[in-house]
Design a protein around this motif. Sequence first.
Motif, PDB file in Angstrom:
ATOM      1  N   PRO A  21      21.554  12.460 -37.633  1.00  0.00           N
ATOM      2  CA  PRO A  21      20.711  11.348 -37.186  1.00  0.00           C
ATOM      3  C   PRO A  21      19.481  11.164 -38.073  1.00  0.00           C
ATOM      4  N   GLU A  22      18.873  12.287 -38.483  1.00  0.00           N
ATOM      5  CA  GLU A  22      17.691  12.185 -39.332  1.00  0.00           C
ATOM      6  C   GLU A  22      18.026  11.533 -40.666  1.00  0.00           C
ATOM      7  N   GLY A  23      19.201  11.852 -41.219  1.00  0.00           N
ATOM      8  CA  GLY A  23      19.601  11.239 -42.487  1.00  0.00           C
ATOM      9  C   GLY A  23      19.830   9.746 -42.333  1.00  0.00           C
ATOM     10  N   SER A  24      20.439   9.349 -41.221  1.00  0.00           N
ATOM     11  CA  SER A  24      20.665   7.923 -40.975  1.00  0.00           C
ATOM     12  C   SER A  24      19.347   7.175 -40.872  1.00  0.00           C
ATOM     13  N   LEU A  25      18.396   7.755 -40.156  1.00  0.00           N
ATOM     14  CA  LEU A  25      17.094   7.105 -40.000  1.00  0.00           C
ATOM     15  C   LEU A  25      16.330   7.067 -41.325  1.00  0.00           C
ATOM     16  N   SER A  71      15.001  -0.871 -44.527  1.00  0.00           N
ATOM     17  CA  SER A  71      14.628  -2.279 -44.375  1.00  0.00           C
ATOM     18  C   SER A  71      13.327  -2.354 -43.577  1.00  0.00           C
ATOM     19  N   PRO A  72      12.489  -3.369 -43.858  1.00  0.00           N
ATOM     20  CA  PRO A  72      11.186  -3.443 -43.184  1.00  0.00           C
ATOM     21  C   PRO A  72      11.316  -3.405 -41.666  1.00  0.00           C
ATOM     22  N   GLY A  73      10.616  -2.482 -41.055  1.00  0.00           N
ATOM     23  CA  GLY A  73      10.631  -2.331 -39.612  1.00  0.00           C
ATOM     24  C   GLY A  73      11.651  -1.328 -39.111  1.00  0.00           C
ATOM     25  N   ALA A  74      12.560  -0.892 -39.964  1.00  0.00           N
ATOM     26  CA  ALA A  74      13.606   0.031 -39.546  1.00  0.00           C
ATOM     27  C   ALA A  74      13.087   1.463 -39.546  1.00  0.00           C
ATOM     28  N   GLY A  75      14.006   2.426 -39.314  1.00  0.00           N
ATOM     29  CA  GLY A  75      13.618   3.797 -39.033  1.00  0.00           C
ATOM     30  C   GLY A  75      12.734   4.460 -40.055  1.00  0.00           C
ATOM     31  N   ASN A  76      12.911   4.159 -41.346  1.00  0.00           N
ATOM     32  CA  ASN A  76      12.107   4.780 -42.391  1.00  0.00           C
ATOM     33  C   ASN A  76      11.026   3.862 -42.938  1.00  0.00           C
ATOM     34  N   ASP A  77      10.801   2.739 -42.282  1.00  0.00           N
ATOM     35  CA  ASP A  77       9.735   1.814 -42.702  1.00  0.00           C
ATOM     36  C   ASP A  77       9.210   1.071 -41.475  1.00  0.00           C
ATOM     37  N   LEU A  78       8.693   1.821 -40.518  1.00  0.00           N
ATOM     38  CA  LEU A  78       8.274   1.233 -39.244  1.00  0.00           C
ATOM     39  C   LEU A  78       7.095   0.283 -39.390  1.00  0.00           C
ATOM     40  N   ARG A  79       6.295   0.469 -40.410  1.00  0.00           N
ATOM     41  CA  ARG A  79       5.116  -0.366 -40.674  1.00  0.00           C
ATOM     42  C   ARG A  79       4.160  -0.393 -39.484  1.00  0.00           C
ATOM     43  N   ALA A 102      29.531   1.222 -43.935  1.00  0.00           N
ATOM     44  CA  ALA A 102      29.853  -0.117 -44.439  1.00  0.00           C
ATOM     45  C   ALA A 102      28.732  -0.649 -45.329  1.00  0.00           C
ATOM     46  N   ILE A 103      27.483  -0.449 -44.928  1.00  0.00           N
ATOM     47  CA  ILE A 103      26.360  -0.938 -45.722  1.00  0.00           C
ATOM     48  C   ILE A 103      26.294  -0.210 -47.067  1.00  0.00           C
TER      49      ILE A 103
END
Length: 431
Positions: free
Chosen positions: A401-405, A410-418, A371-372
Amino acid sequence: MTQPLWQKAGIRIDAKIMQFLAGDDVLLDREFFLHDITASKAHVEGLANIGVVNADEAAALKRELDALADDFTSGGFVLDERYEDGHSAIEARLTERLGDAGRRVHTGRSRNDQILVATRLWLKDKLAALEAHCRAIAEACLERASQEAVPMPGYTHLQRAVVSSTAMWFAGFAEGFIDNALRARQTMTLIDANPLGTAAGYGVNMKLDREHTTRALGFARMQISPIYAQLSRGKFEMAVLEAIGGALLDLRRLAWDLSLFTTAEFNFVRLPAEYTTGSSIMPNKRNPDVIELLRASYASVAAARTEIEQLLSLPSGYQRDLQFSKGSLFHGVRHGLGALELVPDLLARLEWNAGAMRAAIEPAMYATDVAIEQAAVGVPFRDAYRAAAETAASAGQGRTPEGSLAARVSPGAGNDLRLDELRVRLRALDG
């Protein structure tokens, strides 16, 4: 019991009434006794500064106070039912050893400000321990989050929702415990005020050197109003319990997750053997008892806070009701800090079952990604949402799962944990 400090000629002491009045107060005072001695030394210095005791008396009093602290620590002196409370024990010991000099030590103070300052020093120690435990938990979480990002289901309403990861799980609790450490620091700022020298709540008719005792005891400021010093008893204790309780609420959620994840139905987590116990009747069982008691620990702190809150339905000025706050405070703080102390090692050593977590990721859990993605190329989100719902069962086609992550930017999400930003926040507490 030794003769009470307040005993006057012609008044008979009833043993049963004295037992009710004292209760287990003198035993609880063991927890605060060394702080009471420390505050007594500062008080002696203050009295010397204004000429109430001379230099030789001050030196002797401080020497005997140090000796009392050593004897108490070694077990050579036992604070027990011989004394009405710890304050009486200090004065009795000094009088026994030094005579009139010992009898002068209570000049300008009351047992009211004596317990206030001893408790305040104790609370400062416990807040420092709270901050240290929260920082250690945050450190453990950040370390695990940086080491691995094993895919796992993310849940809402306890239903499988979207793809998540162990790194996201750890990062969430890392930020929570950084905030808990900050809250401990902020609570320290609130309570870091010296009540010694406010006496029974109305000051005394001598110019006590309260600036000296404030510096000597390491307080950030003086608690100026004697009336407010009394009003703050219970209020400041509750603030410390609230800070501990906030950390334990996060711990309760963490423990709940691990309670679920260790079940055979989830099979996501293996705990270190030391954190499990056996059954008295079922040979096959290893029970996550430590996790369950960590989950329950908030109740002890909340109960302590509630008991103190109920005691505070009082007018201004000291009331004996407040004696009952010591037991609840001590037990709540001890239990809360004891629970938090166990957590860093637990988090460092728990093991994830990557296969079971991957197997629990269903195709429909990619529907939100679908959807996104459609909304990002111009499809109205509500239309994209409905279309993704209709094809949710096949949403995982061609996805991992790796592709989804990796797509979760978005900041803080799976690929931008910060994680580095979180470390900066944690390090900022060093200043």
